[in-house]
Design a protein around this motif. Structure first.
Motif, PDB file in Angstrom:
ATOM      1  N   SER A 180       0.815  -1.212   0.000  1.00 31.83           N
ATOM      2  CA  SER A 180       0.000   0.000   0.000  1.00 31.83           C
ATOM      3  C   SER A 180       0.853   1.268   0.000  1.00 31.83           C
ATOM      4  N   SER A 181       2.149   1.129  -0.243  1.00 33.00           N
ATOM      5  CA  SER A 181       3.069   2.271  -0.244  1.00 33.00           C
ATOM      6  C   SER A 181       3.548   2.576  -1.651  1.00 33.00           C
ATOM      7  N   SER A 182       3.878   3.827  -1.882  1.00 31.48           N
ATOM      8  CA  SER A 182       4.515   4.201  -3.141  1.00 31.48           C
ATOM      9  C   SER A 182       5.992   3.816  -3.082  1.00 31.48           C
ATOM     10  N   MET A 183       6.539   3.484  -4.219  1.00 37.00           N
ATOM     11  CA  MET A 183       7.943   3.104  -4.292  1.00 37.00           C
ATOM     12  C   MET A 183       8.620   3.924  -5.384  1.00 37.00           C
ATOM     13  N   ALA A 184       9.895   4.142  -5.226  1.00 38.75           N
ATOM     14  CA  ALA A 184      10.580   5.030  -6.163  1.00 38.75           C
ATOM     15  C   ALA A 184      12.053   4.691  -6.271  1.00 38.75           C
ATOM     16  N   TRP A 185      12.667   5.266  -7.283  1.00 37.19           N
ATOM     17  CA  TRP A 185      14.111   5.237  -7.459  1.00 37.19           C
ATOM     18  C   TRP A 185      14.618   6.673  -7.461  1.00 37.19           C
ATOM     19  N   LEU A 186      15.670   6.876  -6.703  1.00 37.85           N
ATOM     20  CA  LEU A 186      16.382   8.144  -6.672  1.00 37.85           C
ATOM     21  C   LEU A 186      17.824   7.848  -7.050  1.00 37.85           C
ATOM     22  N   ARG A 187      18.566   8.870  -7.446  1.00 40.05           N
ATOM     23  CA  ARG A 187      19.975   8.641  -7.743  1.00 40.05           C
ATOM     24  C   ARG A 187      20.826   9.793  -7.267  1.00 40.05           C
ATOM     25  N   GLN A 188      22.053   9.453  -6.969  1.00 44.45           N
ATOM     26  CA  GLN A 188      23.061  10.432  -6.568  1.00 44.45           C
ATOM     27  C   GLN A 188      24.148  10.398  -7.617  1.00 44.45           C
ATOM     28  N   THR A 189      24.254  11.457  -8.396  1.00 39.18           N
ATOM     29  CA  THR A 189      25.268  11.515  -9.436  1.00 39.18           C
ATOM     30  C   THR A 189      26.454  12.338  -8.951  1.00 39.18           C
ATOM     31  N   PRO A 190      27.619  12.201  -9.598  1.00 44.59           N
ATOM     32  CA  PRO A 190      28.831  12.878  -9.115  1.00 44.59           C
ATOM     33  C   PRO A 190      28.711  14.406  -9.039  1.00 44.59           C
ATOM     34  N   ASP A 191      27.933  15.004  -9.912  1.00 42.47           N
ATOM     35  CA  ASP A 191      27.887  16.464  -9.951  1.00 42.47           C
ATOM     36  C   ASP A 191      26.567  17.057  -9.511  1.00 42.47           C
ATOM     37  N   LYS A 192      25.676  16.223  -8.982  1.00 41.81           N
ATOM     38  CA  LYS A 192      24.379  16.742  -8.567  1.00 41.81           C
ATOM     39  C   LYS A 192      23.997  16.194  -7.205  1.00 41.81           C
ATOM     40  N   GLU A 193      23.078  16.844  -6.588  1.00 40.55           N
ATOM     41  CA  GLU A 193      22.513  16.319  -5.358  1.00 40.55           C
ATOM     42  C   GLU A 193      21.569  15.171  -5.705  1.00 40.55           C
ATOM     43  N   ARG A 194      21.003  14.574  -4.692  1.00 40.11           N
ATOM     44  CA  ARG A 194      20.071  13.481  -4.922  1.00 40.11           C
ATOM     45  C   ARG A 194      18.989  13.909  -5.912  1.00 40.11           C
ATOM     46  N   GLU A 195      18.719  13.055  -6.872  1.00 36.58           N
ATOM     47  CA  GLU A 195      17.823  13.380  -7.971  1.00 36.58           C
ATOM     48  C   GLU A 195      16.710  12.342  -8.065  1.00 36.58           C
ATOM     49  N   PHE A 196      15.495  12.817  -8.259  1.00 36.53           N
ATOM     50  CA  PHE A 196      14.358  11.937  -8.452  1.00 36.53           C
ATOM     51  C   PHE A 196      14.451  11.282  -9.832  1.00 36.53           C
ATOM     52  N   VAL A 197      14.268   9.971  -9.876  1.00 36.87           N
ATOM     53  CA  VAL A 197      14.325   9.246 -11.144  1.00 36.87           C
ATOM     54  C   VAL A 197      12.927   8.811 -11.577  1.00 36.87           C
TER      55      VAL A 197
END
Length: 123
Positions: free
Chosen positions: A30-47
């Protein structure tokens, strides 16, 4: 609660990878699920994110048309199929869970997230 990502690795530009994230410790159907990423030149980013029913999906602009998120509630698992990979997709990919998909869309901290899996795209 544990989220275990797998499927990362090294791939050439234009290639594909499929990430998996298995959740354990409680039911996440019953929860939403997601992927986020941390790239070398950016802060955490929503995927990408998927609603608890799987009927609604959301993507960050950099990955639209190339990545597909899906989930299997029977297995408490979320997937990220990544195609046409680019060097700028390189980073650590994290699986996350939250009761509200809005958390991911607003860039807020989710309730749970995993340790991450490295994705490296060579040019």
């Amino acid at each position: 609660v544990e989220l275990e990502e797998s499927g990362g690795g090294l791939v050439q530009a234009g290639g594909s990878l499929r990430l998996s994230c298995a959740a354990s410790g409680r039911a996440f159907s019953s929860s939403s699920m997601a992927w986020l990423r941390q790239t070398p030149d950016k802060e955490r980013e929503f995927v990408a994110a998927v609603s608890w029913t799987g009927s609604s999906t959301f993507y960050g602009d950099p990955v639209k048309g190339r990545f597909t998120i899906s989930r299997d509630n029977a297995k408490d698992t979320v997937y990220l199929q990544m195609s046409s990979l680019k060097p700028e997709d390189t980073g650590v990919y994290y699986c996350a869970v939250d009761d509200s998909v809005a958390t991911f869309l607003h860039g807020d901290a989710p309730d749970y997230w995993g340790q991450g899996t490295q994705v490296t795209v060579s040019s």
